[in-house]
Structures are given as structure tokens and as C-alpha cells.
Design a protein around this motif. Structure first.
Motif, mmCIF file in Angstrom:
data_model
loop_
_atom_site.group_PDB
_atom_site.id
_atom_site.type_symbol
_atom_site.label_atom_id
_atom_site.label_comp_id
_atom_site.label_asym_id
_atom_site.label_seq_id
_atom_site.Cartn_x
_atom_site.Cartn_y
_atom_site.Cartn_z
ATOM 1 N N THR A 162 46.150 57.132 43.726
ATOM 2 C CA THR A 162 46.067 55.850 44.459
ATOM 3 C C THR A 162 46.412 54.683 43.518
ATOM 4 N N ILE A 163 46.088 54.854 42.239
ATOM 5 C CA ILE A 163 46.457 53.795 41.280
ATOM 6 C C ILE A 163 47.986 53.727 41.160
ATOM 7 N N ALA A 164 48.628 54.902 41.131
ATOM 8 C CA ALA A 164 50.098 54.922 41.079
ATOM 9 C C ALA A 164 50.669 54.223 42.315
ATOM 10 N N MET A 165 50.046 54.466 43.492
ATOM 11 C CA MET A 165 50.518 53.811 44.721
ATOM 12 C C MET A 165 50.359 52.303 44.622
ATOM 13 N N ALA A 166 49.189 51.896 44.110
ATOM 14 C CA ALA A 166 48.907 50.461 44.016
ATOM 15 C C ALA A 166 49.884 49.779 43.061
ATOM 16 N N LEU A 167 50.262 50.504 42.010
ATOM 17 C CA LEU A 167 51.127 49.904 40.992
ATOM 18 C C LEU A 167 52.603 49.936 41.341
ATOM 19 N N ALA A 168 52.936 50.751 42.344
ATOM 20 C CA ALA A 168 54.336 51.080 42.595
ATOM 21 C C ALA A 168 55.270 49.868 42.555
ATOM 22 N N CYS A 169 54.875 48.783 43.207
ATOM 23 C CA CYS A 169 55.803 47.653 43.291
ATOM 24 C C CYS A 169 55.510 46.562 42.268
ATOM 25 N N GLY A 170 54.694 46.891 41.252
ATOM 26 C CA GLY A 170 54.413 45.904 40.206
ATOM 27 C C GLY A 170 53.716 44.668 40.738
ATOM 28 N N PRO A 171 52.534 44.815 41.370
ATOM 29 C CA PRO A 171 51.858 43.639 41.930
ATOM 30 C C PRO A 171 51.394 42.679 40.832
ATOM 31 N N ASP A 172 51.209 41.408 41.205
ATOM 32 C CA ASP A 172 50.677 40.428 40.252
ATOM 33 C C ASP A 172 49.159 40.543 40.184
ATOM 34 N N LEU A 173 48.573 40.998 41.295
ATOM 35 C CA LEU A 173 47.113 41.061 41.379
ATOM 36 C C LEU A 173 46.683 42.456 41.800
ATOM 37 N N LEU A 174 45.787 43.042 41.003
ATOM 38 C CA LEU A 174 45.234 44.346 41.354
ATOM 39 C C LEU A 174 43.749 44.162 41.660
ATOM 40 N N ILE A 175 43.348 44.593 42.845
ATOM 41 C CA ILE A 175 41.944 44.517 43.225
ATOM 42 C C ILE A 175 41.398 45.939 43.205
ATOM 43 N N ALA A 176 40.336 46.161 42.461
ATOM 44 C CA ALA A 176 39.757 47.508 42.395
ATOM 45 C C ALA A 176 38.308 47.407 42.859
ATOM 46 N N ASP A 177 38.020 47.992 44.035
ATOM 47 C CA ASP A 177 36.677 47.894 44.619
ATOM 48 C C ASP A 177 35.898 49.166 44.300
ATOM 49 N N GLU A 178 35.002 49.101 43.341
ATOM 50 C CA GLU A 178 34.202 50.253 42.908
ATOM 51 C C GLU A 178 35.112 51.476 42.740
ATOM 52 N N PRO A 179 36.124 51.385 41.890
ATOM 53 C CA PRO A 179 37.136 52.447 41.894
ATOM 54 C C PRO A 179 36.636 53.766 41.318
ATOM 55 N N THR A 180 35.481 53.761 40.682
ATOM 56 C CA THR A 180 35.076 55.003 39.999
ATOM 57 C C THR A 180 33.685 55.488 40.379
ATOM 58 N N THR A 181 33.047 54.880 41.363
ATOM 59 C CA THR A 181 31.665 55.291 41.646
ATOM 60 C C THR A 181 31.581 56.721 42.199
ATOM 61 N N ALA A 182 32.688 57.229 42.782
ATOM 62 C CA ALA A 182 32.626 58.590 43.324
ATOM 63 C C ALA A 182 32.949 59.640 42.262
ATOM 64 N N LEU A 183 33.136 59.202 41.010
ATOM 65 C CA LEU A 183 33.594 60.136 39.971
ATOM 66 C C LEU A 183 32.527 60.331 38.900
ATOM 67 N N ASP A 184 32.598 61.446 38.185
ATOM 68 C CA ASP A 184 31.605 61.640 37.124
ATOM 69 C C ASP A 184 31.909 60.732 35.936
ATOM 70 N N VAL A 185 30.912 60.575 35.055
ATOM 71 C CA VAL A 185 30.980 59.522 34.037
ATOM 72 C C VAL A 185 32.193 59.620 33.113
ATOM 73 N N THR A 186 32.553 60.829 32.702
ATOM 74 C CA THR A 186 33.696 60.939 31.783
ATOM 75 C C THR A 186 34.997 60.556 32.473
ATOM 76 N N VAL A 187 35.158 61.027 33.711
ATOM 77 C CA VAL A 187 36.385 60.699 34.446
ATOM 78 C C VAL A 187 36.399 59.202 34.742
ATOM 79 N N GLN A 188 35.216 58.649 35.051
ATOM 80 C CA GLN A 188 35.063 57.223 35.306
ATOM 81 C C GLN A 188 35.658 56.401 34.160
#
Ligand SMILES: Nc1ncnc2c1ncn2[C@@H]1O[C@H](COP(=O)(O)OP(=O)(O)OP(=O)(O)O)[C@@H](O)[C@H]1O
Ligand SMILES: [Mg+2]
Length: 345
Positions: A162-188
Motif C-alpha cells: 500500500t505504501i508503494a501504491m501511495a508513492l506511485a505518483c510522487g505525492p507532495d503529501l503523505l498521510i499515514a493513519d496508524e499505519p503500523t498498529t496491526a503489525l508486530d513491533v519489529t515489522v512496525q
């Protein structure tokens, strides 16, 4: 001109008990290449703020104020123009990657789609760029995995996609809403490091939403502390962390789990909590939203929104690299000066 300028943003929603304000007069500025965190308890309005920026609020929401991206007003913009900006100039990474990924399309197709849609790339060029993006976000063997479906990847890998999708067009602004809460700590940690690298690489501005103080401390230069739809304290992360001039910010700090703290206290010390619960939107006091739970409440706090108090940040000087977009340290509390003068509790 700042990249993003939000002024007096208010959002009211239809609730079972009538209309209620979920976001109340939010003001902030985000410069190009700067990083800003939004922190606060569940239900304080963080996601609604992010959705308002993206133009994705539910249909029953009423919005007032102003959201300017590169000087252009987004509120009231027609859906077609907004659609062109979304993914192109601003993009969002959601908490749960499966909500952003379509289970019936291959991941390659999903990363390539915005490239074709927004940048007008042909099939081959889009595939090539999508492969580069997938490799950049750490999907090994992207070539072989291009045609695989979301369920064939782990949670961490899906978030990378999903990060690759978000970055695809080189946005000026990236909004990340709790992007890692569903992941374990190391992956986070790995995902947040990746976001940091990409933000720096592309000079994007980052709005990172999290309820985790550690995540905010490591990843953003400035922060807004939200409670009941209001920003109660804001400023450069170092200054706010060092002085905590709002009782709610103090509560958040006191309630964070600390490794070994309980053992040091003989194993019996319970984790401190903020007394009470976040009131329903319809029950928020007319004045300071935190007044009902705060030990410093005065009669005035219940009736009037406390004025913004600007605190002297001289005690927490900033590194030269941050001075260009330094924000003042502000708290909306009648006791702010006294709190800040008391130092960290
Ligand atoms: N679609 C909706 N319809 C009605 N009320 C909503 C809707 N979305 C959010 N709310 C309400 O608006 C308030 C703010 O919600 P929001 O999702 O912004 O909170 P949040 O700060 O992101 O919380 P969390 O940390 O749990 O994600 C809450 O009281 C919530 O119940
Ligand atoms: Mg949320």
C-alpha cells in the motif's frame, strides 16, 4: 506558501443524539518536506481530520473552515478535481492494509493503476515503474510476485504494497493513519523506517497519525495533541515532550507503559490511567473538552475554550536543520504556564 494550510476546520456529524462537532476549529500548517504527528486517544478526531484532507468524509459530515494544498482550496472542490489530486498530489496509507487493497486484483495491477490513471503511462511503462516501486518498498522477487493477490502476502508485506501504491505518483503529501498498529513491533519499526526514508528521498511532507508516543517521538518533528476534536497542545516534538504544558498531554505521558517500571516498584504498581473516559461527542463541555476529566479544572474551563498560550521554547533549542519550519509551542490551558514551568512530571 506552505504546502498545507488548515484553518478553522470543523466537522459535524450526525449522531444518534443529533448533530455534534467531532472536529472543532483545527488550525495547522505543514511545510514541504516537514513531518507532523497527530496524537490523541481513540475517538478524538484524528482519522476524521485525515479523511477531510483527502475529501473522503462520510456523506452526512458537514465541514467548515479551509484546507489549502499548495494554495488551492480543497473544501467545496468538485469530486473530479479532487480525484485527480488524490493519489497524485496527496496520498494516504491506512491502518489496515486489506481495506486499501482490492482482494480480487493482483498487487502489480493495483500499484500500476494510479500510474496509468494519473500519469498516463502505458501498460509496459506502468508495469516497469510498479516493479521498481515494489522493489523499493522491500518486496523481494517483485517480478515473480507481480501477479500474486493480496492474501498471498503477510501483513507487513501488504502494508509495504500500500505504501508503494501511495508513492506511485510522487505525492507532495503523505498521510499515514496508524499505519503500523496491526503489525508486530519489529515489522512496525521496519515500516516506519521505510516511510521515513521515502519521505526524505522524495522531499514529501508527512502527516503521521498515531496514539503511540514512541512512534511520534521517533518519526516527526512537530506534533498536534488532540482531545475531543480540539488541538490542546502543539509545537516542535522536542519542546512538547520536554515541557508538556497541557494536563491531557501529561496524562498521555503518565499512561504510557514503561519497561521495568512495575518491577522497580515491587511488581505491584498499576499502570496510571487518565481518570474517566472520552465523553460522547454530544456530551463534550462547551469550554475545554478535557475539563470533565482534568484535576486542574476551574469554573471558567467548563464555559469557555481556554485561549492559546504561547510558551517560551528557549529552554529546548532546536537543531539548525529544523529552524526553517519551527512552530511555536502552544497550549490551550489556563494552567499552561504553570505546567510548563513545573518541568516534566
Ligand atoms: N462515519 C461516522 N459516523 C458517525 N460518527 C463517526 C463516524 N466516523 C467517526 N465518527 C465519530 O467521530 C469521532 C472521531 O472519530 P475518529 O475516527 O476521527 O477518531 P480517531 O481519533 O481516529 O480514533 P482512533 O484512534 O480510534 O482511530 C468519534 O466520536 C467517532 O465515533
Ligand atoms: Mg482513527
Amino acid at each position: 506558501m506552505p504546502l498545507l494550510e488548515v484553518s478553522h476546520l470543523s466537522i459535524s456529524l450526525q449522531t444518534p443524539r443529533g448533530r455534534a462537532l467531532a472536529v472543532r476549529g483545527l488550525d495547522f500548517i505543514l511545510e514541504r518536506g516537514a513531518t507532523l504527528g497527530l496524537i490523541g486517544e481513540s475517538g478524538c478526531g484524528k482519522s476524521l481530520t485525515a479523511l477531510a484532507l483527502m475529501g473522503l468524509l462520510p456523506a452526512h459530515a458537514q465541514v467548515s473552515g479551509s484546507i489549502r494544498l499548495g494554495g488551492e482550496e480543497l473544501l467545496g472542490m468538485d469530486e473530479r478535481t479532487l480525484c485527480r489530486l488524490r493519489g497524485n498530489r496527496m496520498a494516504m496509507v491506512f491502518q489496515e492494509p486489506m481495506t486499501a487493497l482490492n482482494p480480487v486484483h493482483s498487487i502489480g495491477r493495483q500499484v500500476a493503476e494510479p500510474l496509468r490513471l494519473h500519469l498516463g503511462l502505458g501498460e509496459r511503462a506502468a508495469r516497469e515503474r510498479a516493479l521498481q516501486l515494489l522493489e523499493r518498498v522491500g518486496i523481494r522477487g517483485a517480478q515473480q510476485r507481480y501477479g500474486d493477490y493480496p492474501h498471498q502476502f503477510s501483513g507487513g508485506q501488504r502494508q509495504r504494497i500500500t505504501i508503494a501504491m501511495a508513492l506511485a505518483c510522487g505525492p507532495d503529501l503523505l498521510i499515514a493513519d496508524e499505519p503500523t498498529t496491526a503489525l508486530d513491533v519489529t515489522v512496525q519499526r521496519q515500516i516506519l523506517d521505510l516511510v521515513q526514508e521515502l519521505v526524505a528521498e522524495h522531499s514529501m511532507a508527512l502527516l503521521l497519525i498515531s496514539h503511540d508516543l514512541g512512534v511520534i517521538a521517533r518519526n516527526v518533528e512537530q506534533l498536534l495533541v488532540m482531545y475531543g476534536g480540539t488541538v490542546v497542545e502543539s509545537g516542535m516534538t522536542e519542546a512538547v515532550f520536554a515541557r508538556r504544558a497541557h494536563p491531557y498531554t501529561r496524562g498521555l505521558f503518565a499512561a504510557r507503559p514503561q519497561l521495568g517500571a512495575s518491577a522497580a516498584a515491587g511488581g505491584r504498581r498499576p499502570l496510571p490511567t487518565i481518570a474517566g473516559t472520552v465523553p460522547e461527542l454530544a456530551d463534550l463541555p462547551a469550554g475545554c473538552p478535557f475539563a470533565g476529566r482534568c484535576t486542574f479544572t476551574q469554573a471558567q474551563c467548563m464555559q469557555q475554550t481556554p485561549p492559546a498560550v504561547t510558551l517560551d521554547s528557549a529552554r529546548t533549542p532546536l537543531p539548525a536543520s529544523l529552524q526553517a519550519w519551527a512552530q511555536p509551542h502552544v497550549a490551550r490551558c489556563l494552567s499552561a504556564q504553570a505546567m510548563a514551568a513545573g518541568g516534566a512530571a
